[in-house]
Design an enzyme around this catalytic site. Structure first.
Site, short mmCIF file in Angstrom:
data_model
loop_
_atom_site.label_atom_id
_atom_site.label_comp_id
_atom_site.label_asym_id
_atom_site.label_seq_id
_atom_site.Cartn_x
_atom_site.Cartn_y
_atom_site.Cartn_z
N GLU A 30 43.87 33.51 44.14
CA GLU A 30 43.50 34.90 44.42
C GLU A 30 43.74 35.24 45.89
O GLU A 30 43.59 34.40 46.76
CB GLU A 30 42.00 35.12 44.19
CG GLU A 30 41.53 35.03 42.78
CD GLU A 30 40.05 35.34 42.70
OE1 GLU A 30 39.68 36.00 41.74
OE2 GLU A 30 39.26 34.93 43.59
N ASP A 49 36.15 32.87 37.46
CA ASP A 49 36.61 33.61 38.62
C ASP A 49 35.98 33.05 39.88
O ASP A 49 34.90 32.48 39.85
CB ASP A 49 36.23 35.08 38.45
CG ASP A 49 36.98 36.02 39.36
OD1 ASP A 49 38.06 35.64 39.85
OD2 ASP A 49 36.49 37.14 39.57
#
Length: 102
Positions: free
Chosen positions: A67, A11
């Site tokens: 993202e 992430d």
């Protein structure tokens, strides 16, 4: 080493512990390009960096997720660079599970 049915994602790629040595030594399936880069993808300098991040991921056979995509322009730029998976307010706001299912 990969386990049946288990996938690992990194992430916020580009920030914190996302050093290239982690990419080399980790059994990753995908990484998520941090929204700090996505938000600035319209600038030439950030765009070049994001293109490089995408190229690294593609060469390693990883899925890439952008993202924090909030504008159509960000989406178009990232798509043109080769990103295929997106998340962010452009597509929907966080919602309770019940609303998502509906």
């Amino acid at each position: 080493m990969r386990y049946s049915g288990t996938k690992i994602s990194l992430d916020d790629f580009g920030t914190g512990y996302s050093l290239l040595t982690y990419l080399k030594d980790s059994p990753l399936n995908r990484f998520k390009i941090d929204q700090a880069f996505v938000g600035g993808v319209e600038s030439q300098q950030t765009s070049a960096l994001v293109s490089s991040i995408i190229a690294i991921g593609r060469h390693m056979g990883l899925e890439l997720v952008a993202e924090g995509v909030e504008t159509q322009q960000q989406f178009e730029n990232l798509k043109q660079m080769g990103c295929k998976i997106f998340q962010g307010y452009l597509f929907g706001r966080p919602m309770p599970e019940v609303e998502l299912i509906q």
